[in-house]
Design a protein around this motif. Structure first.
Motif, PDB file in Angstrom:
ATOM      1  N   SER A  17       0.850  -1.198   0.000  1.00 56.01           N
ATOM      2  CA  SER A  17       0.000   0.000   0.000  1.00 56.01           C
ATOM      3  C   SER A  17       0.880   1.241   0.000  1.00 56.01           C
ATOM      4  N   ARG A  19       0.533   5.776   0.334  1.00 54.51           N
ATOM      5  CA  ARG A  19      -0.276   6.967   0.427  1.00 54.51           C
ATOM      6  C   ARG A  19       0.488   8.110  -0.234  1.00 54.51           C
ATOM      7  N   SER A  21       0.748  12.063  -1.371  1.00 55.69           N
ATOM      8  CA  SER A  21       0.339  13.362  -0.857  1.00 55.69           C
ATOM      9  C   SER A  21       0.506  14.416  -1.938  1.00 55.69           C
ATOM     10  N   TYR A  79      -4.679  13.657  -0.379  1.00 54.58           N
ATOM     11  CA  TYR A  79      -4.056  12.351  -0.273  1.00 54.58           C
ATOM     12  C   TYR A  79      -4.712  11.359  -1.218  1.00 54.58           C
ATOM     13  N   GLN A  81      -4.723   7.190  -1.079  1.00 52.74           N
ATOM     14  CA  GLN A  81      -4.327   5.913  -0.520  1.00 52.74           C
ATOM     15  C   GLN A  81      -4.594   4.832  -1.547  1.00 52.74           C
ATOM     16  N   ASN A  83      -4.318   0.747  -2.013  1.00 50.91           N
ATOM     17  CA  ASN A  83      -4.101  -0.535  -1.352  1.00 50.91           C
ATOM     18  C   ASN A  83      -3.934  -1.653  -2.372  1.00 50.91           C
TER      19      ASN A  83
END
Length: 119
Positions: A17, A19, A21, A79, A81, A83
């Motif tokens: 995963s 994240r 920004s 953001y 994210q 996965n």
């Protein structure tokens, strides 16, 4: 002017995963809508999804499920994210914001951040 800077990309393995920004600076009061896009090698840029100033989220159909967009309004940061990353997620990821101010461009793009997923 609005300046956008993406971060958080890199080389990861399938199943990991990340994240990403996107930090905005400058005329952040002009921002109207924030979006994520990506562009794989040899592919057209595609829209991942976005969030309105009111906080409404939306995703392109292909990105529902593993992708989550959020925002820290206090810090002007967007953001993404991701996965269970897959090799097909390898791409340059860009943030884009619209501007409601009458000066400058109507939209701004970040320079992009590379995500590489190894199998």
């Amino acid at each position: 002017q609005v300046h956008l800077k993406e971060s958080g990309g890199g080389l990861v393995q399938a199943g990991d995963s990340l994240r990403l920004s996107c930090a905005a600076s400058g005329d952040t009061g002009c921002i109207s809508g924030l979006n994520w896009y990506r562009q794989g090698s040899g592919k057209e840029r595609e829209m991942v999804g976005g969030i309105t100033n009111a906080g409404s989220l939306w995703y392109a159909d292909s990105f529902k499920g593993r992708f989550t967009i959020s925002r820290d309004s206090a810090n002007n940061t967007l953001y993404l994210q991701i996965n269970n990353l897959q090799p097909d997620d390898t791409a340059l990821y860009f943030c884009k914001v619209g501007s409601s101010c009458h000066w400058g461009p109507s939209m701004y793009w970040g320079q992009g951040i590379r995500v590489t997923v190894s199998s």
